[in-house]
Design a protein around this motif. Structure first.
Motif, mmCIF file in Angstrom:
data_model
loop_
_atom_site.group_PDB
_atom_site.id
_atom_site.type_symbol
_atom_site.label_atom_id
_atom_site.label_comp_id
_atom_site.label_asym_id
_atom_site.label_seq_id
_atom_site.Cartn_x
_atom_site.Cartn_y
_atom_site.Cartn_z
ATOM 1 N N VAL A 58 0.840 -1.204 0.000
ATOM 2 C CA VAL A 58 0.000 0.000 0.000
ATOM 3 C C VAL A 58 0.874 1.252 0.000
ATOM 4 C CG1 VAL A 58 -1.668 1.335 1.353
ATOM 5 C CG2 VAL A 58 -1.961 -1.133 1.100
ATOM 6 N N TRP A 59 1.835 1.294 0.933
ATOM 7 C CA TRP A 59 2.680 2.492 1.054
ATOM 8 C C TRP A 59 3.573 2.662 -0.170
ATOM 9 C CZ3 TRP A 59 7.513 4.445 1.051
ATOM 10 C CH2 TRP A 59 7.697 5.699 1.642
ATOM 11 N N LEU A 60 4.183 1.588 -0.625
ATOM 12 C CA LEU A 60 5.108 1.663 -1.748
ATOM 13 C C LEU A 60 4.402 2.067 -3.037
ATOM 14 C CD1 LEU A 60 7.233 -1.485 -0.938
ATOM 15 C CD2 LEU A 60 8.083 0.864 -0.969
ATOM 16 N N ARG A 61 3.191 1.576 -3.238
ATOM 17 C CA ARG A 61 2.442 1.970 -4.434
ATOM 18 C C ARG A 61 2.158 3.467 -4.413
ATOM 19 N NH1 ARG A 61 -3.795 0.884 -6.166
ATOM 20 N NH2 ARG A 61 -4.047 1.940 -4.161
ATOM 21 N N ALA A 62 1.692 3.973 -3.264
ATOM 22 C CA ALA A 62 1.389 5.395 -3.165
ATOM 23 C C ALA A 62 2.646 6.243 -3.351
ATOM 24 C CB ALA A 62 0.741 5.698 -1.813
ATOM 25 N N ALA A 63 3.740 5.850 -2.696
ATOM 26 C CA ALA A 63 4.978 6.619 -2.810
ATOM 27 C C ALA A 63 5.523 6.591 -4.229
ATOM 28 C CB ALA A 63 6.018 6.076 -1.840
ATOM 29 N N GLY A 64 5.456 5.437 -4.878
ATOM 30 C CA GLY A 64 5.926 5.346 -6.259
ATOM 31 C C GLY A 64 5.098 6.195 -7.198
ATOM 32 N N PRO A 124 10.247 -7.171 5.347
ATOM 33 C CA PRO A 124 10.556 -8.280 4.442
ATOM 34 C C PRO A 124 11.492 -7.826 3.324
ATOM 35 C CG PRO A 124 8.199 -8.186 4.921
ATOM 36 C CD PRO A 124 8.811 -6.934 5.481
ATOM 37 N N PRO A 125 12.299 -8.740 2.759
ATOM 38 C CA PRO A 125 13.321 -8.343 1.778
ATOM 39 C C PRO A 125 12.769 -7.575 0.574
ATOM 40 C CG PRO A 125 13.679 -10.602 2.499
ATOM 41 C CD PRO A 125 12.378 -10.174 3.096
ATOM 42 N N GLU A 126 11.667 -8.033 0.009
ATOM 43 C CA GLU A 126 11.173 -7.374 -1.211
ATOM 44 C C GLU A 126 10.744 -5.938 -0.953
ATOM 45 O OE1 GLU A 126 7.847 -8.046 -4.756
ATOM 46 O OE2 GLU A 126 8.248 -9.625 -3.296
ATOM 47 N N PRO A 127 9.912 -5.651 0.072
ATOM 48 C CA PRO A 127 9.606 -4.244 0.358
ATOM 49 C C PRO A 127 10.834 -3.427 0.730
ATOM 50 C CG PRO A 127 8.024 -5.684 1.439
ATOM 51 C CD PRO A 127 9.114 -6.558 0.898
ATOM 52 N N ALA A 128 11.796 -4.036 1.419
ATOM 53 C CA ALA A 128 13.006 -3.297 1.792
ATOM 54 C C ALA A 128 13.767 -2.844 0.561
ATOM 55 C CB ALA A 128 13.896 -4.172 2.672
ATOM 56 N N GLU A 129 13.879 -3.702 -0.426
ATOM 57 C CA GLU A 129 14.556 -3.333 -1.678
ATOM 58 C C GLU A 129 13.781 -2.246 -2.418
ATOM 59 O OE1 GLU A 129 15.040 -6.921 -3.872
ATOM 60 O OE2 GLU A 129 16.398 -7.843 -2.407
ATOM 61 N N ALA A 130 12.471 -2.361 -2.408
ATOM 62 C CA ALA A 130 11.652 -1.355 -3.086
ATOM 63 C C ALA A 130 11.771 -0.001 -2.394
ATOM 64 C CB ALA A 130 10.188 -1.803 -3.118
ATOM 65 N N MET A 131 11.846 0.006 -1.064
ATOM 66 C CA MET A 131 12.028 1.259 -0.332
ATOM 67 C C MET A 131 13.368 1.896 -0.670
ATOM 68 S SD MET A 131 10.407 0.991 3.475
ATOM 69 C CE MET A 131 11.472 -0.341 3.969
ATOM 70 N N GLU A 136 16.423 6.164 -3.495
ATOM 71 C CA GLU A 136 17.364 6.551 -4.549
ATOM 72 C C GLU A 136 16.711 7.482 -5.565
ATOM 73 O OE1 GLU A 136 18.630 2.766 -5.969
ATOM 74 O OE2 GLU A 136 20.153 2.506 -4.404
ATOM 75 N N ARG A 137 15.433 7.267 -5.840
ATOM 76 C CA ARG A 137 14.722 8.166 -6.755
ATOM 77 C C ARG A 137 14.598 9.570 -6.163
ATOM 78 N NH1 ARG A 137 9.188 5.831 -8.979
ATOM 79 N NH2 ARG A 137 9.310 7.860 -10.045
ATOM 80 N N VAL A 138 14.295 9.638 -4.874
ATOM 81 C CA VAL A 138 14.204 10.950 -4.213
ATOM 82 C C VAL A 138 15.555 11.653 -4.268
ATOM 83 C CG1 VAL A 138 13.828 12.116 -2.011
ATOM 84 C CG2 VAL A 138 12.322 10.239 -2.692
ATOM 85 N N SER A 139 16.611 10.941 -3.937
ATOM 86 C CA SER A 139 17.948 11.518 -3.963
ATOM 87 C C SER A 139 18.311 11.988 -5.367
ATOM 88 C CB SER A 139 18.958 10.490 -3.468
ATOM 89 O OG SER A 139 20.266 11.004 -3.517
ATOM 90 N N ALA A 140 17.959 11.188 -6.377
ATOM 91 C CA ALA A 140 18.274 11.559 -7.757
ATOM 92 C C ALA A 140 17.529 12.830 -8.165
ATOM 93 C CB ALA A 140 17.921 10.410 -8.699
#
Length: 222
Positions: A58-64, A124-131, A136-140
């Motif tokens: 939920v959070w990752l979709r909204a942030a993306g 969990p590993p997958e959400p951690a990688e997505a975060m 990195e996108r914000v920093s870029a």
């Protein structure tokens, strides 16, 4: 038990997003999502595996989606030179208000709920990688804006850009984005949007402090 179809998953995430935005992550349960969506508990667990994974999605979709919109707004700025660079920063800073027009529940959730509240201490590993990818996108984006305006992307210049793109919108828009949902009209009113632009432009009239080494980092280098 069959896995829900893709469009059903998106609808589930929409409902979950609204529930988290309305009541926070503490009161969010799979049972509440099942009741609100009409999808069984078992189907929800089959689709996402666990509550932390669901909340992470939920959070990752909204942030993306927010970062996609922010990039779209910046890319829409035409021209070159200092004025275009300033306009790009203003566009990036305005993204929370524009996102709230399109996705008010998502905008409220991103403003009010920290991702650590949703994901907990053990991500969990997958959400951690997505975060990490989102960070990195914000920093870029901050680096891109700093280089376009000042030809440098060192710590002090990126810090000033963070003030413009993150800190000022949070301060000026928080009350609107976390208060009662308005009936009709934009979530963030035109007055606040104009004041944000004025504040960003005022901050950018001053150059960033020199880096600790005394010389700015040349454009194209970190």
């Amino acid at each position: 038990m069959p896995r829900p179809r893709v469009h059903d998953l998106e609808r589930l995430l929409d409902v979950a997003e609204s529930l988290v935005a309305a009541g926070g992550p503490e009161g969010f349960t799979v049972r509440a999502l099942a009741a609100a969506s009409g999808v069984s508990n078992g189907a929800i667990y089959h689709a996402f595996g666990s509550l932390p994974v669901l909340l992470g999605r939920v959070w990752l979709r909204a942030a993306g989606d927010f970062l996609d919109l922010q990039a779209e707004l910046v890319d829409a700025v035409r021209g070159s030179g200092p004025e275009a660079a300033v306009a790009a920063v203003v566009a990036a800073a305005s993204a929370p208000a524009v996102f709230a027009d399109r996705r008010p529940a998502a905008a409220r959730m991103l403003m009010e709920v920290r991702r650590e509240q949703l994901l907990g201490p053990e991500v969990p590993p997958e959400p951690a990688e997505a975060m990490l990818a989102l960070d990195e996108r914000v920093s870029a984006m901050l680096t891109r804006l700093a280089r376009a305006l000042w030809g440098r992307a060192d710590g002090p210049s990126v810090a000033v850009m963070t003030m413009c793109v993150v800190d000022l919108p949070t301060a000026l828009f928080r009350r609107a984005l976390t208060g009662p949902t308005p009936t009709g009209g934009p979530v963030v009113g035109p007055d606040n949007r104009e004041r944000l632009e004025a504040a960003v432009r005022a901050v950018l009239t001053l150059p960033p402090p020199p880096p600790r080494g005394g010389r700015p980092t040349p454009s194209g280098k970190d």
